[in-house]
Write a protein that holds these residues in place. Structure first.
Motif, PDB file in Angstrom:
ATOM      1  N   ASP A   1      85.360 -10.628  64.681  1.00  0.00           N
ATOM      2  CA  ASP A   1      84.524  -9.614  65.327  1.00  0.00           C
ATOM      3  C   ASP A   1      85.335  -8.561  66.077  1.00  0.00           C
ATOM      4  O   ASP A   1      84.760  -7.653  66.685  1.00  0.00           O
ATOM      5  CB  ASP A   1      83.551 -10.286  66.317  1.00  0.00           C
ATOM      6  CG  ASP A   1      82.623 -11.265  65.637  1.00  0.00           C
ATOM      7  OD1 ASP A   1      82.257 -11.009  64.473  1.00  0.00           O
ATOM      8  OD2 ASP A   1      82.285 -12.282  66.271  1.00  0.00           O
ATOM      9  N   ARG A   2      86.673  -8.719  66.044  1.00  0.00           N
ATOM     10  CA  ARG A   2      87.524  -7.746  66.730  1.00  0.00           C
ATOM     11  C   ARG A   2      88.794  -7.509  65.924  1.00  0.00           C
ATOM     12  O   ARG A   2      89.874  -7.988  66.273  1.00  0.00           O
ATOM     13  CB  ARG A   2      87.884  -8.212  68.147  1.00  0.00           C
ATOM     14  CG  ARG A   2      88.456  -7.077  69.017  1.00  0.00           C
ATOM     15  CD  ARG A   2      88.978  -7.602  70.344  1.00  0.00           C
ATOM     16  NE  ARG A   2      89.439  -6.552  71.215  1.00  0.00           N
ATOM     17  CZ  ARG A   2      90.594  -5.885  71.077  1.00  0.00           C
ATOM     18  NH1 ARG A   2      91.404  -6.184  70.079  1.00  0.00           N
ATOM     19  NH2 ARG A   2      90.918  -4.939  71.931  1.00  0.00           N
ATOM     20  N   PRO A   3      88.689  -6.778  64.825  1.00  0.00           N
ATOM     21  CA  PRO A   3      89.884  -6.461  64.033  1.00  0.00           C
ATOM     22  C   PRO A   3      90.796  -5.509  64.804  1.00  0.00           C
ATOM     23  O   PRO A   3      90.367  -4.837  65.735  1.00  0.00           O
ATOM     24  CB  PRO A   3      89.312  -5.796  62.781  1.00  0.00           C
ATOM     25  CG  PRO A   3      88.004  -5.228  63.226  1.00  0.00           C
ATOM     26  CD  PRO A   3      87.476  -6.184  64.253  1.00  0.00           C
ATOM     27  N   MET A   4      92.031  -5.476  64.409  1.00  0.00           N
ATOM     28  CA  MET A   4      92.986  -4.576  65.061  1.00  0.00           C
ATOM     29  C   MET A   4      92.622  -3.131  64.743  1.00  0.00           C
ATOM     30  O   MET A   4      92.362  -2.786  63.589  1.00  0.00           O
ATOM     31  CB  MET A   4      94.406  -4.877  64.589  1.00  0.00           C
ATOM     32  CG  MET A   4      94.890  -6.287  64.940  1.00  0.00           C
ATOM     33  SD  MET A   4      95.000  -6.547  66.719  1.00  0.00           S
ATOM     34  CE  MET A   4      96.436  -5.574  67.132  1.00  0.00           C
ATOM     35  N   GLU A   5      92.622  -2.310  65.787  1.00  0.00           N
ATOM     36  CA  GLU A   5      92.158  -0.932  65.650  1.00  0.00           C
ATOM     37  C   GLU A   5      93.244   0.034  66.116  1.00  0.00           C
ATOM     38  O   GLU A   5      93.794  -0.107  67.213  1.00  0.00           O
ATOM     39  CB  GLU A   5      90.893  -0.763  66.490  1.00  0.00           C
ATOM     40  CG  GLU A   5      90.219   0.581  66.360  1.00  0.00           C
ATOM     41  CD  GLU A   5      88.948   0.633  67.187  1.00  0.00           C
ATOM     42  OE1 GLU A   5      88.904   1.467  68.133  1.00  0.00           O
ATOM     43  OE2 GLU A   5      88.011  -0.152  66.929  1.00  0.00           O
ATOM     44  N   GLU A   6      93.547   1.022  65.272  1.00  0.00           N
ATOM     45  CA  GLU A   6      94.556   2.019  65.620  1.00  0.00           C
ATOM     46  C   GLU A   6      94.143   2.789  66.872  1.00  0.00           C
ATOM     47  O   GLU A   6      92.965   3.039  67.101  1.00  0.00           O
ATOM     48  CB  GLU A   6      94.769   2.988  64.456  1.00  0.00           C
ATOM     49  CG  GLU A   6      95.933   3.945  64.675  1.00  0.00           C
ATOM     50  CD  GLU A   6      96.188   4.869  63.502  1.00  0.00           C
ATOM     51  OE1 GLU A   6      96.957   5.835  63.688  1.00  0.00           O
ATOM     52  OE2 GLU A   6      95.609   4.641  62.415  1.00  0.00           O
TER      53      GLU A   6
END
Length: 431
Positions: free
Chosen positions: A64-69
């Motif tokens: 529910d919290r992928p890595m985000e640029e």
């Protein structure tokens, strides 16, 4: 024959993307380390990610919290790195989050619950396609890097393995495996300037300042600032021995020395009286903050402790506390009053503009991360530099006890020439 002006050779490698993270307290020249490491990889055709705020965002990764640029990481492009080498601050931020906190023995690496944070960190890096990790930080970050390397060694056959290289950082300079850490000399220069300013203040008002300098475990920063700042006396944890010890006792398997506070106070007063005999009714005394750890238990009642058992040094206010004791002892001995003011110095030095020396040292360590991974094909090493910035690669096993997974602090050796330098330059007292 290779021309001395030729660019470094481009060795063959399988890296497509590497990650750089910075953990723990700030240090001058942090951006020199980050930017030169990144540029070295970029020029070899390797993409570089700057992981934001240490391990903290990696540890929050999940379905529910992928890595985000931009939130969790940034792409360190040539444009983003333009003229960044000597900039203040830390371009990728920092934090003290530690995914290896629950692991204190190699056997703990077999426990999935204890390794949960490492698994999350590993999965987060894998989701970004990272092929190698460069960590920058103090000895706790070194321990984490070692544990992360060991954690990967336990993964099933065929699992992706990311080589780990560590770059040493601390303005305290108490690191084994390297002569000086980047930021140390900048911090010394900044603090010594403050000390000299206080000397003028003290001379104008016939007063003393007791400066509490950073340095929990060793006295490098306190000694360096005192020497360069022309302080009257410097006392650090290494100086609490002999008559200055109240007692030694075992605590958690370690010997703990507690200082004889009245004798330390008396030694400071003797310095003040010796200066008066020379016609100097002012001065600056430097105390390393780590002395707070050596106060007897009666002085530490109600003081909070962290997860490592360390007291909250800021709660002690060592400089202010000692200033009251010293002013009282001086008056009792002389019948006269003398203004003694306690001040804390150090934190403001962590992000000050770096000196050229630290930029050069930090740059060499940054380039060393590239050379360790791409040229030397190494894994599980700390990059070091000595002499005329010659690079060395020190195996984690030579720096971290592989049984209890802890590092050893590098103290100022009693009687060494660096310690003697301070004794030669400060006010002489006939003991």
């Amino acid at each position: 024959m290779t021309n001395s002006l030729s660019h470094p050779p481009k060795p063959e490698h399988n890296f497509k993307r590497v990650a750089i993270l910075f953990s723990g307290g700030p240090a001058p020249a942090a951006n020199a380390v980050i930017s030169t490491a990144a540029v070295s990889f970029l020029r070899a055709g390797i993409e570089v990610l700057g992981i934001k705020n240490g391990y903290s965002n990696l540890m929050e990764f999940g379905p529910d919290r992928p890595m985000e640029e931009d939130r969790d990481y940034m792409i360190l492009s040539h444009k983003a790195l333009s003229r960044s080498r000597a900039k203040q601050g830390i371009m990728i931020g920092t934090a003290r989050a530690n995914p290896g906190k629950a692991i204190s023995h190699p056997d703990h690496l077999k426990d999935k619950e204890r390794c949960k944070a490492f698994q999350t960190t590993y999965d987060a890096l894998c989701s970004l396609g990272v092929d190698a990790l460069i960590s920058i930080g103090g000895d706790d970050t070194l321990k984490t890097a070692n544990k992360f390397k060991m954690f990967q060694d336990t993964l099933p056959e065929g699992s992706k393995k990311m080589p780990v290289v560590h770059l040493p950082k601390t303005i305290d300079n108490d690191y084994n495996g390297i002569d000086f850490t980047f930021g140390f000399f900048t911090a010394v220069d900044f603090l010594s300037t403050e000390i000299r300013t206080l000397l003028y203040d003290g001379e104008a008002s016939k007063a003393y300042f007791l400066c509490e300098a950073m340095g929990r475990s060793a006295g490098w920063l306190a000694y360096g600032a005192a020497i360069a700042g022309e302080a009257s006396l410097v006392i650090s944890v290494e100086d609490i021995m002999g008559d200055f010890v109240e007692k030694e006792w075992e605590e958690g398997g370690k010997t703990r020395k507690t200082m004889n506070v009245p004798k330390v106070v008396d030694r400071i007063v003797k310095t003040m009286l010796a200066r008066e005999a020379e016609g100097k009714e002012f001065g600056v005394i430097v105390l390393a903050e780590g002395l707070a750890e050596m106060l007897p238990e009666s002085y530490l009642e109600g003081v909070a402790r962290d997860d490592h058992g360390h007291i909250a040094i800021t709660d002690i206010q060592l400089g202010r506390t000692f200033s009251k004791w010293v002013a009282k002892a001086y008056e009792e001995k002389t019948g006269r009053s003398r203004k003694v003011t306690g001040v804390q110095i150090g934190y403001e030095a962590r992000c000050t503009k770096p000196l050229a020396y630290d930029v050069i040292l930090g740059s060499q360590l940054g380039v060393g991360a590239y050379r360790a991974l791409v040229e030397k094909k190494l894994n599980g090493v700390m990059v070091s530099a000595s002499g005329q910035f010659e690079l060395h690669y020190v195996d984690f096993a030579d720096l971290v006890n592989q049984e209890n997974l802890v590092t050893v602090v590098r103290h100022i050796e009693p009687g060494c020439d660096f310690q003697k330098l301070a004794r030669f330059l400060e006010t002489y007292v006939n003991d």
